[in-house]
Design a protein around this motif. Structure first.
Motif, PDB file in Angstrom:
ATOM      1  N   UNK A 105       0.833  -1.299   0.070  1.00 28.39           N
ATOM      2  CA  UNK A 105       0.073   0.020  -0.070  1.00 28.39           C
ATOM      3  C   UNK A 105       0.784   1.164   0.064  1.00 28.39           C
ATOM      4  N   UNK A 106       1.395   1.271  -1.238  1.00 24.53           N
ATOM      5  CA  UNK A 106       2.437   2.714  -1.199  1.00 24.53           C
ATOM      6  C   UNK A 106       1.937   3.725  -2.117  1.00 24.53           C
ATOM      7  N   UNK A 107       2.441   4.774  -2.284  1.00 22.85           N
ATOM      8  CA  UNK A 107       2.193   5.934  -3.111  1.00 22.85           C
ATOM      9  C   UNK A 107       3.108   5.567  -4.459  1.00 22.85           C
ATOM     10  N   UNK A 108       2.538   5.415  -5.724  1.00 23.71           N
ATOM     11  CA  UNK A 108       2.977   5.254  -6.840  1.00 23.71           C
ATOM     12  C   UNK A 108       2.646   6.463  -7.622  1.00 23.71           C
ATOM     13  N   UNK A 109       3.721   7.094  -8.545  1.00 23.68           N
ATOM     14  CA  UNK A 109       3.759   8.185  -9.379  1.00 23.68           C
ATOM     15  C   UNK A 109       3.067   9.412  -8.512  1.00 23.68           C
ATOM     16  N   UNK A 110       3.739   9.626  -7.311  1.00 29.56           N
ATOM     17  CA  UNK A 110       3.246  10.626  -6.628  1.00 29.56           C
ATOM     18  C   UNK A 110       4.543  11.609  -6.353  1.00 29.56           C
ATOM     19  N   UNK A 115      -0.339  11.580  -9.153  1.00 23.80           N
ATOM     20  CA  UNK A 115      -0.433  11.541 -10.714  1.00 23.80           C
ATOM     21  C   UNK A 115      -1.089  10.735 -11.695  1.00 23.80           C
ATOM     22  N   UNK A 116      -1.279   9.783 -11.073  1.00 25.11           N
ATOM     23  CA  UNK A 116      -2.237   8.592 -11.735  1.00 25.11           C
ATOM     24  C   UNK A 116      -3.001   7.752 -10.841  1.00 25.11           C
ATOM     25  N   UNK A 117      -4.030   6.998 -11.580  1.00 24.13           N
ATOM     26  CA  UNK A 117      -4.820   6.252 -10.650  1.00 24.13           C
ATOM     27  C   UNK A 117      -3.874   4.921  -9.936  1.00 24.13           C
ATOM     28  N   UNK A 118      -4.370   4.545  -8.682  1.00 19.42           N
ATOM     29  CA  UNK A 118      -3.640   3.441  -8.118  1.00 19.42           C
ATOM     30  C   UNK A 118      -4.511   2.377  -8.122  1.00 19.42           C
ATOM     31  N   UNK A 119      -3.963   1.274  -7.920  1.00 22.92           N
ATOM     32  CA  UNK A 119      -4.856  -0.155  -8.022  1.00 22.92           C
ATOM     33  C   UNK A 119      -5.031  -0.540  -6.490  1.00 22.92           C
ATOM     34  N   UNK A 120      -4.371  -0.005  -5.545  1.00 20.73           N
ATOM     35  CA  UNK A 120      -4.050  -0.326  -4.026  1.00 20.73           C
ATOM     36  C   UNK A 120      -4.376   0.937  -3.181  1.00 20.73           C
ATOM     37  N   UNK A 121      -4.509   0.483  -1.855  1.00 20.51           N
ATOM     38  CA  UNK A 121      -4.785   1.383  -1.075  1.00 20.51           C
ATOM     39  C   UNK A 121      -3.364   2.198  -0.872  1.00 20.51           C
ATOM     40  N   UNK A 122      -3.483   3.217   0.033  1.00 20.24           N
ATOM     41  CA  UNK A 122      -2.223   3.894   0.519  1.00 20.24           C
ATOM     42  C   UNK A 122      -2.113   4.155   2.149  1.00 20.24           C
TER      43      UNK A 122
END
Length: 524
Positions: free
Chosen positions: A443-448, A508-515
């Motif tokens: 549950x991480x920040x991606x493209x953030x 900056x983009x939709x994620x597939x998981x919680x954060x």
């Protein structure tokens, strides 16, 4: 990397001392003392051999380092050839392995590992061995590796190597594991932290006609016998890579700060006599050995690989070394405890439910592992907090910022943000944000991105005109100064930006998981 001939002679001599001393006690009063003198001489010879082997390790490491390309990220074919030539000249070719596994003589490369990923890193403090096999149910490998890497500092990452041993000969499966590791942990692979190897297709003997012992069915006997061979192969590969070897499995989680805890404990017992340090009480997990002891240990495992499970064999080594057959079990256990040092609390916990043995459910838990640290607190400057992310239960942003909990938010979408508006503008020197935690690492920040709002409008104008190399303009007057990489965003804030009115994390983009945000540190 001690001589296998020497180790066999040492082991055989020691066994003879134990057996003959007991047998001849009643026949000769002088014979035990004579054998004891011989044993002492063997120990001194072993020590001299160990010193020499460490010197050879240093030479090998220096030769390898000189041949590594300047980028330090790749290794040339000539370097690999150099390593092989040095090993051939300075080391024996594992002759005793052929005694216990005679089928190996049929193929010259039967003991040579196939290296799928890695930079041939050597000279580290800790080498972690992680064997993995095909499981009918769930694979835990990537989660295990992420747990090991979770909070390692840059310096710590440079001082370890994690060797993933895919203990299968099916090329399709092996390549799939290597690809999974490469895809999920590319930086760890390219930097040399992780290596992926597999055995020669000729390594394993025929395991179809093993003797059934201890009431175990044939399939379990085959499973534990192959496991002994798996550990032995991995240890042989790891022995030249560092000072200490740590045996793990592919379905564990590590406690935060495990590397520092292990290094400190090693320093405490460095001058004492021990065979291994135990950082988990479950089976063979978390056992740390001096790499100089691995040849002897592997030889013992290979000698009895068809007879007993690996953890039983390890205990038998202790018995052979220190137990007196003329004394009771209590004395034996006391002596063994001197060679097996137990560290508490445990640093590794078993989490896999489905064993690699088909049909076996593994509910083992280390009771001394305790609870994981799921967040880390820091003092942060007073601020008002807001976010477009929906919190989960009581895991609020305010509690995370104040070091009381972690923040857990539902699936981020493009444009979602976390906004930290300081009560008064701050001269921010640096920042550190960690997403995910040891139990929920995905549950991480991606493209953030990490952004700041300068308090001075003239600074914003300079950034817009491209006059400040530190950063680039974003929206709403914010300035982009960094981004999340592998779940972490950290960096310094250029003094040219002056006082900062606010900081923002922008998705900056939709994620597939919680954060999950487990650490927030704004350095002022």
């Amino acid at each position: 990397m001690r001589s296998w001939h020497g180790k066999l002679f040492f082991f055989a001599g020691f066994v003879c001392v134990v057996m003959l001393t007991s047998w001849h006690t009643s026949k000769s009063a002088n014979l035990p003392s004579q054998l004891h003198l011989i044993y002492e001489r063997l120990l001194r010879a072993e020590h001299r051999g160990e010193v020499l082997s460490q010197e050879l390790l240093k030479v090998l490491g220096q030769l390898q380092n000189r041949s590594i390309a300047p980028s330090n990220l790749t290794i040339s074919n000539s370097s690999a050839l150099l390593e092989e030539r040095v090993l051939r000249h300075l080391l024996p070719s594992q002759p005793n392995a052929y005694i216990y596994l005679p089928h190996l003589k049929e193929h010259v490369d039967s003991l040579k590992p196939i290296v799928h990923l890695g930079q041939r890193r050597t000279g580290v403090s800790l080498v972690f061995g992680v064997p993995t096999v095909h499981r009918q149910k769930q694979s835990y490998l990537v989660n295990t590796l992420q747990s090991l890497l979770y909070d390692l500092s840059t310096a710590e990452r440079k001082d370890i190597v994690i060797v993933v041993f895919v203990a299968e000969t099916n090329a399709t499966f092996v390549n799939a594991v290597a690809q999974s590791v490469q895809t999920n942990l590319p930086d760890a692979v390219s930097s040399g932290v992780i290596e992926v190897i597999s055995p020669s297709p000729h390594y394993y003997p025929d395991l179809s006609n093993l003797k059934e012992t201890f009431g175990d069915p044939k399939e379990r006997v085959r499973w534990r016998t192959k496991q002994n061979l798996d550990y032995s192969f991995l240890m042989l590969y790891a022995q030249s890579k560092g000072a200490y070897y740590v045996q793990l499995e592919d379905d564990i989680v590590a406690k935060q700060g495990f590397f520092e805890s292990m290094k400190k404990y090693i320093e405490q017992v460095l001058s004492e006599e021990w065979l291994f340090l135990e950082f988990s009480q479950l089976g063979f997990i978390g056992k740390l050995f001096r790499t100089s002891d691995l040849p002897m240990i592997v030889e013992f495992f290979l000698m009895f690989h068809k007879d007993k499970p690996i953890d039983w064999l390890l205990d038998h080594i202790l018995w052979v070394k220190v137990c007196n057959p003329e004394k009771d079990l209590k004395h034996c256990n006391s002596e063994k405890a001197q060679l097996k040092r137990v560290y508490k609390p445990s640093l590794f916990q078993h989490v896999g439910l489905h064993s690699s043995l088909p049909g076996k459910i593994q509910n083992l838990k280390d009771k001394d592992f305790g609870n994981q640290v799921l967040f880390k607190s820091h003092y942060n400057p007073p601020a008002e907090l807001s976010s477009s992310l929906e919190k989960y239960q009581s895991h609020t942003l305010e509690r995370a910022y104040n070091g009381e909990d972690f923040f857990w938010g539902l699936t981020p979408k493009r444009g979602d943000y976390i906004l930290i508006t300081f009560t008064t503008p701050q001269a921010v020197k640096g920042y550190f944000f960690r997403s995910g935690n040891i139990e929920t690492n995905g549950d991480r920040f991606y493209n953030t991105t990490v952004e700041v709002l300068p308090n001075n409008n003239s600074v914003k104008e300079k950034v817009t005109r491209g006059e400040l190399a530190c950063c680039k303009p974003s929206s709403d007057g914010f300035v982009q100064i960094g981004s999340f990489k592998n779940g972490v965003a950290e960096g310094e804030v250029d003094g040219a930006l002056g006082e900062i009115a606010a900081m923002r994390l922008l998705v900056n983009s939709d994620s597939d998981v919680w954060v999950l945000l487990s650490e927030i540190f704004i350095k002022v």
